[in-house]
Enzyme design. Structure first.
Site, short mmCIF file in Angstrom:
data_model
loop_
_atom_site.label_atom_id
_atom_site.label_comp_id
_atom_site.label_asym_id
_atom_site.label_seq_id
_atom_site.Cartn_x
_atom_site.Cartn_y
_atom_site.Cartn_z
N MET A 26 -14.73 -3.99 -3.44
CA MET A 26 -15.44 -4.24 -2.19
C MET A 26 -15.38 -2.99 -1.31
O MET A 26 -15.59 -3.06 -0.10
CB MET A 26 -14.85 -5.45 -1.47
CG MET A 26 -15.00 -6.72 -2.31
SD MET A 26 -15.06 -8.24 -1.34
CE MET A 26 -13.50 -8.19 -0.55
N GLY A 27 -15.06 -1.84 -1.92
CA GLY A 27 -15.01 -0.60 -1.15
C GLY A 27 -13.72 -0.46 -0.36
O GLY A 27 -12.72 -1.13 -0.66
N LEU A 29 -11.76 2.14 -0.38
CA LEU A 29 -10.95 2.45 -1.57
C LEU A 29 -9.66 3.18 -1.22
O LEU A 29 -9.61 3.99 -0.32
CB LEU A 29 -11.78 3.31 -2.54
CG LEU A 29 -13.11 2.67 -2.97
CD1 LEU A 29 -13.87 3.61 -3.91
CD2 LEU A 29 -12.90 1.31 -3.63
N GLU A 31 -5.55 4.38 -3.28
CA GLU A 31 -4.96 4.81 -4.55
C GLU A 31 -4.91 3.68 -5.59
O GLU A 31 -5.00 3.94 -6.79
CB GLU A 31 -3.54 5.34 -4.32
CG GLU A 31 -3.49 6.76 -3.77
CD GLU A 31 -4.18 7.78 -4.68
OE1 GLU A 31 -4.03 7.70 -5.91
OE2 GLU A 31 -4.90 8.64 -4.14
N HIS A 33 -7.16 1.40 -6.13
CA HIS A 33 -8.46 1.37 -6.82
C HIS A 33 -8.57 2.54 -7.80
O HIS A 33 -9.12 2.40 -8.89
CB HIS A 33 -9.61 1.47 -5.81
CG HIS A 33 -9.73 0.29 -4.90
ND1 HIS A 33 -9.41 0.35 -3.57
CD2 HIS A 33 -10.15 -0.98 -5.13
CE1 HIS A 33 -9.63 -0.83 -3.01
NE2 HIS A 33 -10.08 -1.65 -3.93
N GLN A 57 -17.04 -14.97 -0.94
CA GLN A 57 -15.61 -15.18 -1.12
C GLN A 57 -14.82 -15.14 0.19
O GLN A 57 -13.61 -15.22 0.19
CB GLN A 57 -15.04 -14.18 -2.14
CG GLN A 57 -14.99 -12.74 -1.69
CD GLN A 57 -14.66 -11.81 -2.84
OE1 GLN A 57 -15.49 -11.53 -3.71
NE2 GLN A 57 -13.43 -11.31 -2.88
#
Ligand code: PAF
EC number: 6.3.2.1
Length: 277
Positions: A26-27, A29, A31, A33, A57
Site C-alpha cells: 500500500m506504499g 515503503l 526497509e 518492504h 480493507q
C-alpha cells in the site's frame, strides 16, 4: 523502472516478463518492504511491485484518507532496489464498477485475532489480492511474516482456490531494538518509539517460557498482557496459536506462533514470533 497505471498495460507487460515475482503493497515503503523486494529478486527474472491503498480493507474509524501517500519517495526506493515495474492503478482502474459486489470470503479465522478488532479487514485483503493476482499473474508472490494472519489467509486462499502462485513468506525486518518495521512506526512520538519494543520483548519472554517447556499458554499470555497494560498500552490480544493453522493451541503443540496487537497512544502495533520446539 516502468510505471504502469492501467490493467491492460499491466497484462501486456506481464506477457513478456518471463518468471515474475510480485510484492503487493500500500506504499509508504520502508526497509521491511525492501526486504520483500530482495526476496522477490531471488525468486524470478523480473519483479513487479504494486502500490494501491485498498479502501475495502479499512474499517469504520480507520482513516483511509489519512493513510500516507508517498509516491515519489516510494519510486526512488523501488528504483534503487532494482524493481522492474511498478503497478500503480487508481481506484477506478481496480474497482471499475465502483462498488465491489463479489468478494473473497475467508473462513472463520477472519473473525479472530486482528479480525475480531477489524471486521471485514481480511475479506478486503483477500478480495484485493485476488484482483491483483488476476491482473499481474505472477508466478511467485512475497508476503511478510509481520502480518502473520494475512500471510495465513493468503496462503489458504491460494491453496483452496488452486491459484498457480507460490507464496513466499519473508521474515520480519526489525530495528536494532527489536521493533518490527512497519509503516505505523512513523505515527509514534519519540517517547512512544522508545517504549514500542516492549511488545517484541514480551513476545520473546513468551517464546522463552515455551522453549523452557511451559504449556500454560494462558499464564504466559496474561503476564505479557499485564506488563503491557501496566506500561500504558491498550492490549487487543496476546495469543499463543498453532503456527500452521492459526487454530487455538493445545498443550503439547510443537509448532507455535505467539501473536499480539496492542495500542500505544493512537498507534496500533502488531507483531508475532514463531516458536518451534
Ligand atoms: O500488506 C499490505 O500492505 C496489504 O494488506 C496488501 C497485501 C498490499 C493488500 O492491500
Amino acid at each position: 523502472m516502468e510505471i504502469i497505471r492501467s490493467v491492460a498495460d499491466m497484462r501486456a507487460w506481464r506477457k513478456q516478463a518471463g518468471k515474475l515475482a510480485f510484492v503487493p503493497t500500500m506504499g509508504n515503503l520502508h526497509e521491511g518492504h525492501l526486504k520483500l523486494v530482495k526476496a522477490a529478486r531471488e525468486q524470478a527474472d523480473k519483479v513487479v511491485v504494486s502500490i494501491f491503498v485498498n479502501r475495502l480493507q479499512f474499517g469504520q474509524g480507520e482513516d483511509f484518507d489519512a493513510y500516507p501517500r508517498t509516491f515519489e519517495s516510494d519510486c526512488e526506493k523501488l528504483r534503487a532496489a532494482g524493481v522492474d515495474a511498478l503497478f500503480f492503478p487508481d481506484e477506478r482502474e481496480l474497482y471499475p464498477r465502483v462498488k465491489q459486489d463479489f468478494n473473497v470470503e475467508p473462513p472463520h479465522i477472519q473473525n479472530e485475532l486482528c479480525g475480531a478488532f477489524r471486521p471485514g479487514h481480511f475479506r478486503g485483503v483477500a478480495t484485493v489480492v485476488t484482483k491483483l493476482f488476476n491482473i499481474v499473474q505472477p508466478d511467485v508472490a512475497c508476503f511478510g511474516k509481520k502480518d502473520y494472519q494475512q500471510l495465513h489467509v493468503i496462503q489458504a486462499m491460494v491453496d483452496d482456490l488452486n491459484s498457480p502462485i507460490a507464496i513466499v513468506p519473508v521474515d520480519t525486518g526489525r530495528a536494532d531494538d527489536g521493533l518490527a518495521l512497519s509503516s505505523r512506526n512513523g505515527y509514534l512520538s519519540a517517547e512512544e518509539r522508545a517504549e514500542a519494543p516492549r511488545l517484541y520483548r514480551n513476545l520473546c519472554a513468551i517464546r522463552d517460557g515455551l522453549l523452557a517447556g511451559s504449556h500454560d499458554y494462558a499464564a504466559l499470555e496474561k503476564t505479557a498482557r499485564d506488563d503491557l497494560s501496566a506500561a500504558g498500552w491498550v492490549v487487543d490480544y496476546v495469543e499463543v496459536r498453532q503456527a500452521d493453522t492459526l487454530e487455538i493451541a493445545h498443550a503439547g503443540e510443537k509448532r507455535l506462533v505467539v501473536l499480539a496487537a496492542a495500542r500505544l497512544g493512537k498507534t496500533r502495533l502488531i507483531d508475532n514470533i514463531e516458536v518451534f520446539r
